[in-house]
Design an enzyme around this catalytic site. Structure first.
Site, PDB file in Angstrom:
ATOM      1  N   SER A 142       0.562  -1.436  -0.235  1.00 44.65           N
ATOM      2  CA  SER A 142       0.185   0.251  -0.239  1.00 44.65           C
ATOM      3  C   SER A 142       0.766   1.362  -0.281  1.00 44.65           C
ATOM      4  O   SER A 142       2.220   1.014   0.197  1.00 44.65           O
ATOM      5  CB  SER A 142      -1.252   0.074   1.503  1.00 44.65           C
ATOM      6  OG  SER A 142      -1.102   1.139   1.161  1.00 44.65           O
ATOM      7  N   TYR A 155      -1.804  -0.577   9.687  1.00 47.43           N
ATOM      8  CA  TYR A 155      -1.303  -1.248   8.815  1.00 47.43           C
ATOM      9  C   TYR A 155      -0.201  -1.008   7.958  1.00 47.43           C
ATOM     10  O   TYR A 155      -0.343  -1.073   7.035  1.00 47.43           O
ATOM     11  CB  TYR A 155      -2.758  -0.256   7.985  1.00 47.43           C
ATOM     12  CG  TYR A 155      -3.254  -0.491   6.521  1.00 47.43           C
ATOM     13  CD1 TYR A 155      -3.500  -2.096   6.331  1.00 47.43           C
ATOM     14  CD2 TYR A 155      -3.000   0.492   5.751  1.00 47.43           C
ATOM     15  CE1 TYR A 155      -3.769  -1.943   5.250  1.00 47.43           C
ATOM     16  CE2 TYR A 155      -3.057   0.069   4.517  1.00 47.43           C
ATOM     17  CZ  TYR A 155      -3.649  -1.168   4.067  1.00 47.43           C
ATOM     18  OH  TYR A 155      -3.172  -1.253   2.433  1.00 47.43           O
TER      19      TYR A 155
END
Length: 270
Positions: A142, A155
Site C-alpha cells: 500500500s 496497517y
C-alpha cells in the site's frame, strides 16, 4: 497457439473474493490463466465462484494467517491444476485508530494477515513452483507502507514490512527462479473505500495526488499481471507504486491548481 487447459499457467490470488483481488482474478482469467482464489469470507467467495461459473476458476476458503490452512489450500490447487506459476498476496485487513488507542489484538490481527499471511503463502507456493522451474510472486502492499498517514500505525507498518519482505524473498528465491515484486496501490475506488472514505478524506487525497483522482481496480490488476508476465522477466525485488504520483508529491498541489485556474481565467479574458 492457444494454451490448452493443461498448459495454461496457474495463479493463486489471496483475498480474491472482492475488490482488488476479484479484479486480479478476472484479469488473469482473461489472459488464459487458471485461477485459484483464496478468501476467508466463504459467503462472498461462493458468490464470486458462481458469477464466474468457469472450470478454470477454483475457490478455496482459507485464512492465510493459519499455516495449516494455507498448506491444505496449496495442496488443493496443485491437485486440481497440477502446478502453480504465480502467487498474488492480496489478502489484507485494516483497522484505523489513533495510535494510542491501538490494542494488542488490533496489532496482531493486522500483522497476522497482512505480513504473516504473505510469508506463509509464499513459503507454500514456492515449493510447488520449483517443481516446474520457478514462477512469480507479487505482494500487494500500500502507499501507506511508503509514506505515513494518520490512523494507520498498524496497517502502514505491516505494509512497510511487506515491502521489505519482498526484497528478502527476491534475494533468495530469485536465485532459484522465482521473482518476487510488490505493488503499492494508492487510494482505489472500491466498494469498501466508498463506505469508509468521507468527502473530507477524498478531498485530502485529491489535494495530494498529482493525477487528482482515485485509481481503479483494473489499473492495479494490470500492474500485477505485468509483473507476472514474461515481459517482466528481469524485474525482481521491486516495489511499483500505482498511485497517480501520490508518493512522489510533496506540498503545494492545491495552491498550484488555484494559480493555474487564475492564469487560465486571465488568458481567457484577454
Amino acid at each position: 497457439m492457444k494454451k490448452t487447459e493443461h498448459t495454461s499457467p496457474v495463479v493463486v490470488v489471496t483475498g480474491g473474493a472482492r475488490g482488488i483481488g476479484l479484479e486480479i482474478c478476472n484479469t488473469f482469467l482473461k489472459r488464459d490463466y487458471r485461477v485459484a482464489a483464496l478468501d476467508i469470507d466463504k459467503a462472498t467467495l461462493a458468490k464470486t465462484e458462481a458469477s464466474f461459473n468457469n472450470p478454470s476458476f477454483l475457490a478455496i476458503a482459507c485464512d492465510v494467517s493459519k499455516p495449516a490452512q494455507v498448506s491444505r489450500a496449496m495442496d488443493r490447487v496443485e491437485k486440481k491444476f497440477g502446478r502453480i506459476d504465480a502467487l498474488v498476496n492480496n489478502a489484507g485487513v485494516a483497522i484505523f485508530k489513533p495510535i494510542l488507542e491501538v490494542t494488542w489484538q488490533d496489532w496482531r490481527t493486522i500483522m497476522d494477515t497482512n505480513l504473516d499471511g504473505a510469508f506463509w503463502c509464499t513459503q507454500a507456493c514456492a515449493k510447488v513452483m520449483l517443481k516446474n522451474g520457478g514462477g512469480s510472486v507479487v505482494n500487494i502492499a500500500s502507499i501507506s507502507g511508503l509514506r505515513a498517514s494518520t490512523l494507520r500505525v498498524a496497517y502502514g507498518t505491516s505494509k512497510a514490512a511487506l515491502i521489505h519482505l519482498t526484497k528478502q524473498q527476491a534475494a533468495e528465491l530469485g536465485d532459484v527462479g522465482i521473482r518476487v515484486n510488490c505493488v503499492a496501490p494508492g487510494p482505489v475506488a472500491t466498494e469498501m473505500a466508498k463506505l469508509v472514505h468521507s468527502k473530507a478524506i477524498i478531498k485530502d487525497y485529491h489535494d495530494t495526488i498529482p493525477m487528482n483522482r482515485y485509481g481503479s481496480t483494473e489499473e492495479i490488476a494490470n500492474a500485477v499481471a505485468f509483473l507476472c508476465s514474461r515481459e517482466a522477466s528481469y524485474i525482481n525485488g521491486q516495489t511499483i507504486a500505482v498511485d497517480g504520483g501520490f508518493d512522489a508529491a510533496g506540498v503545494g498541489l492545491p495552491t498550484l491548481r488555484k494559480s493555474r485556474t487564475v492564469a487560465s481565467t486571465r488568458t481567457s479574458a484577454k
